[in-house]
Write a protein that holds these residues in place. Structure first.
Motif, PDB file in Angstrom:
ATOM      1  N   UNK A 166       0.783  -1.392  -0.064  1.00  0.00           N
ATOM      2  CA  UNK A 166      -0.024  -0.009  -0.180  1.00  0.00           C
ATOM      3  C   UNK A 166       0.946   1.261  -0.006  1.00  0.00           C
ATOM      4  N   UNK A 167       0.320   2.318  -0.679  1.00  0.00           N
ATOM      5  CA  UNK A 167       0.971   3.643  -0.627  1.00  0.00           C
ATOM      6  C   UNK A 167       0.144   4.828  -0.650  1.00  0.00           C
ATOM      7  N   UNK A 168       0.067   5.702   0.147  1.00  0.00           N
ATOM      8  CA  UNK A 168      -0.934   6.832   0.152  1.00  0.00           C
ATOM      9  C   UNK A 168      -0.153   8.023  -0.834  1.00  0.00           C
ATOM     10  N   UNK A 169      -1.456   8.620  -1.713  1.00  0.00           N
ATOM     11  CA  UNK A 169      -1.103   9.297  -2.334  1.00  0.00           C
ATOM     12  C   UNK A 169      -2.083  10.368  -2.407  1.00  0.00           C
ATOM     13  N   UNK A 170      -1.962  11.810  -2.069  1.00  0.00           N
ATOM     14  CA  UNK A 170      -3.167  12.764  -1.777  1.00  0.00           C
ATOM     15  C   UNK A 170      -4.010  12.210  -0.978  1.00  0.00           C
ATOM     16  N   UNK A 171      -5.148  12.177  -0.882  1.00  0.00           N
ATOM     17  CA  UNK A 171      -6.147  11.523   0.029  1.00  0.00           C
ATOM     18  C   UNK A 171      -6.484  10.019  -0.381  1.00  0.00           C
ATOM     19  N   UNK A 172      -5.643   9.374  -1.254  1.00  0.00           N
ATOM     20  CA  UNK A 172      -6.050   8.113  -1.824  1.00  0.00           C
ATOM     21  C   UNK A 172      -5.018   7.162  -1.132  1.00  0.00           C
ATOM     22  N   UNK A 173      -5.457   5.956  -0.713  1.00  0.00           N
ATOM     23  CA  UNK A 173      -4.500   4.978  -0.544  1.00  0.00           C
ATOM     24  C   UNK A 173      -4.641   3.791  -1.639  1.00  0.00           C
ATOM     25  N   UNK A 174      -3.459   3.686  -2.212  1.00  0.00           N
ATOM     26  CA  UNK A 174      -3.349   2.794  -3.518  1.00  0.00           C
ATOM     27  C   UNK A 174      -2.854   1.410  -3.105  1.00  0.00           C
ATOM     28  N   UNK A 175      -3.671   0.306  -3.258  1.00  0.00           N
ATOM     29  CA  UNK A 175      -3.295  -0.909  -2.713  1.00  0.00           C
ATOM     30  C   UNK A 175      -2.998  -1.807  -4.028  1.00  0.00           C
ATOM     31  N   UNK A 176      -2.001  -2.488  -3.919  1.00  0.00           N
ATOM     32  CA  UNK A 176      -1.557  -3.538  -5.091  1.00  0.00           C
ATOM     33  C   UNK A 176      -2.101  -4.683  -4.600  1.00  0.00           C
ATOM     34  N   UNK A 177      -2.961  -5.397  -5.704  1.00  0.00           N
ATOM     35  CA  UNK A 177      -3.595  -6.574  -5.367  1.00  0.00           C
ATOM     36  C   UNK A 177      -2.449  -7.823  -5.690  1.00  0.00           C
ATOM     37  N   UNK A 178      -2.972  -9.058  -5.375  1.00  0.00           N
ATOM     38  CA  UNK A 178      -2.051  -9.998  -5.499  1.00  0.00           C
ATOM     39  C   UNK A 178      -2.015 -10.311  -7.154  1.00  0.00           C
ATOM     40  N   UNK A 179      -2.964 -10.046  -7.910  1.00  0.00           N
ATOM     41  CA  UNK A 179      -2.994 -10.347  -9.238  1.00  0.00           C
ATOM     42  C   UNK A 179      -2.276  -9.156 -10.044  1.00  0.00           C
ATOM     43  N   UNK A 180      -1.728  -8.159  -9.415  1.00  0.00           N
ATOM     44  CA  UNK A 180      -1.299  -7.054  -9.997  1.00  0.00           C
ATOM     45  C   UNK A 180      -2.072  -5.947 -10.357  1.00  0.00           C
ATOM     46  N   UNK A 181      -3.544  -6.017 -10.167  1.00  0.00           N
ATOM     47  CA  UNK A 181      -4.391  -4.828 -10.330  1.00  0.00           C
ATOM     48  C   UNK A 181      -4.306  -3.822  -9.044  1.00  0.00           C
ATOM     49  N   UNK A 182      -4.836  -2.916  -9.325  1.00  0.00           N
ATOM     50  CA  UNK A 182      -4.744  -1.858  -8.190  1.00  0.00           C
ATOM     51  C   UNK A 182      -6.166  -1.637  -7.722  1.00  0.00           C
ATOM     52  N   UNK A 183      -6.279  -1.257  -6.396  1.00  0.00           N
ATOM     53  CA  UNK A 183      -7.407  -0.744  -5.801  1.00  0.00           C
ATOM     54  C   UNK A 183      -7.233   0.297  -5.079  1.00  0.00           C
ATOM     55  N   UNK A 184      -8.398   1.200  -4.938  1.00  0.00           N
ATOM     56  CA  UNK A 184      -8.106   2.542  -4.330  1.00  0.00           C
ATOM     57  C   UNK A 184      -9.080   2.817  -3.062  1.00  0.00           C
ATOM     58  N   UNK A 185      -8.609   3.182  -1.802  1.00  0.00           N
ATOM     59  CA  UNK A 185      -9.510   3.630  -1.081  1.00  0.00           C
ATOM     60  C   UNK A 185      -9.241   5.034  -0.382  1.00  0.00           C
ATOM     61  N   UNK A 186      -9.894   5.574   0.544  1.00  0.00           N
ATOM     62  CA  UNK A 186      -9.753   6.915   1.063  1.00  0.00           C
ATOM     63  C   UNK A 186      -8.678   6.578   2.194  1.00  0.00           C
ATOM     64  N   UNK A 187      -7.887   7.755   2.097  1.00  0.00           N
ATOM     65  CA  UNK A 187      -6.608   7.553   3.106  1.00  0.00           C
ATOM     66  C   UNK A 187      -6.765   8.875   3.972  1.00  0.00           C
ATOM     67  N   UNK A 188      -6.584   8.410   5.295  1.00  0.00           N
ATOM     68  CA  UNK A 188      -6.318   9.243   6.370  1.00  0.00           C
ATOM     69  C   UNK A 188      -5.236   9.605   7.246  1.00  0.00           C
ATOM     70  N   UNK A 189      -4.514  10.257   7.315  1.00  0.00           N
ATOM     71  CA  UNK A 189      -3.319  10.699   8.086  1.00  0.00           C
ATOM     72  C   UNK A 189      -3.437  10.013   9.540  1.00  0.00           C
TER      73      UNK A 189
END
Length: 332
Positions: A166-189
């Motif tokens: 996982x890596x936060x960027x702006x207010x988005x949490x970028x998540x790398x999935x096992x199959x190589x695709x990407x999911x996004x969630x809301x990120x809070x510090x």
């Protein structure tokens, strides 16, 4: 290469994939505004203006005059501190009307140079002002980081690498999935407190409705998984309740957002106004005024006279009245 906002970034990044030998990372410029090199940026601006074939169709001001005016604005910044008048010798003034534009002009050129002069380019490069998100091969990342830090003595980057996929960027949490695709969630510090404008504060209802709608719209645009979206919306409702928002107002805003979405899909024409007024907010009176103005197709907005910023914030030295320059009258 520029992400306009979290929605724009989330929509783009979800279409990307990450290979096993690649890594998520982000770069951040250290104190960009105060380190923007003015002389270099003026050279970049001159090249852009002189090679802009459409400039004459957009303005009657010659390119040379635009350059002279810009140079004057950027090199004649004076301020008072501890009783002394000082001038800013480099960088742009924080909050200046041209500062964001000048910083953006420099960063576009700097980014282009970084990407075209490296032997280890990233597969994905998304920039928002001074924040950069990238996907690069793990074996290349440190070389590319050293490369971009070597391009200019005033512009230095820090780096953050993915942790637990996982890596936060702006207010988005970028998540790398096992199959190589990407999911996004809301990120809070970690320091986030869930404190928002309290429902009982002395603000118009539209401001409180904006708090609700902005949180719900962010979740809708950022969260990629339906299950996580339900969890995020439940969290928003609970947080709003702790800030004294009624469930009735929350439901009303949810209904309005759905209507707005349905109208957009149906291409329904938005409400048109023939005028606009901006008035000081008075609880109990302003709401009535808004309804009256709306009946006459006039948009009515409000502002607060007394704010904590006005009461507590005094960033500039106070100039004694005897040393102030005032124009009392103009004569021909």
């Amino acid at each position: 290469d520029r992400a306009k906002n979290s929605k724009d970034f989330s929509e783009y990044i979800r279409e990307q994939t990450v290979d096993e030998d690649e890594i998520l990372a982000s770069f951040d410029v250290t104190s960009l505004y105060t380190n923007v090199p003015i002389k270099d940026t003026l050279v970049i601006l001159k090249d852009l203006l002189l090679n802009d074939l459409d400039l004459k169709n957009r303005t009657n001001i010659p390119a040379e005059d635009i350059l002279d005016l810009t140079e004057f604005l950027l090199t004649k910044t004076w301020f008072q501190f501890n009783g002394q008048f000082l001038t800013q010798t480099d960088g742009v003034a924080m909050g200046g009307p041209t500062s964001s534009i000048i910083a953006e002009i420099f960063m576009i050129s700097h980014s282009s140079t970084a990407l075209t002069t490296t032997s280890s380019p990233p597969k994905v490069w998304e920039r928002h002002v001074d924040d950069i998100f990238l996907i690069n091969k793990q074996a290349w990342l440190n070389d590319f980081f050293d490369h971009i830090n070597s391009l200019h003595s005033q512009i230095k980057f820090t780096i953050e690498k993915e942790k637990d996929a996982c890596l936060p960027f702006l207010d988005t949490l970028v998540k790398r999935n096992d199959d190589g695709t990407i999911s996004t969630l809301v990120y809070r510090k970690p320091t986030h407190t869930d404190q928002y404008l309290n429902f009982n504060s002395n603000h118009q209802d539209s401001a409180k409705e904006s708090v609700i709608s902005s949180l719900l719209m962010r979740a809708e645009s950022v969260v990629s998984n339906p299950r996580y979206l339900r969890i995020e919306n439940e969290r928003i409702v609970n947080v709003l309740a702790t800030n004294d928002y009624s469930s009735q107002m929350i439901r009303n805003v949810q209904r309005k957002l759905k209507q707005r979405k349905d109208n957009a899909n149906a291409q329904k024409e938005p409400e048109e106004f023939t005028g606009h007024v901006n008035l000081p907010y008075i609880k109990g009176t302003s709401e009535t005024l808004r309804r009256i103005f709306r009946q006459h197709k006039i948009r009515c907005t409000f502002y607060s006279n007394d704010t904590m910023r006005k009461v507590l914030s005094h960033p500039k030295d106070q100039v004694p009245e005897t040393k102030q320059t005032n124009i009392n009258s103009l004569q021909n």
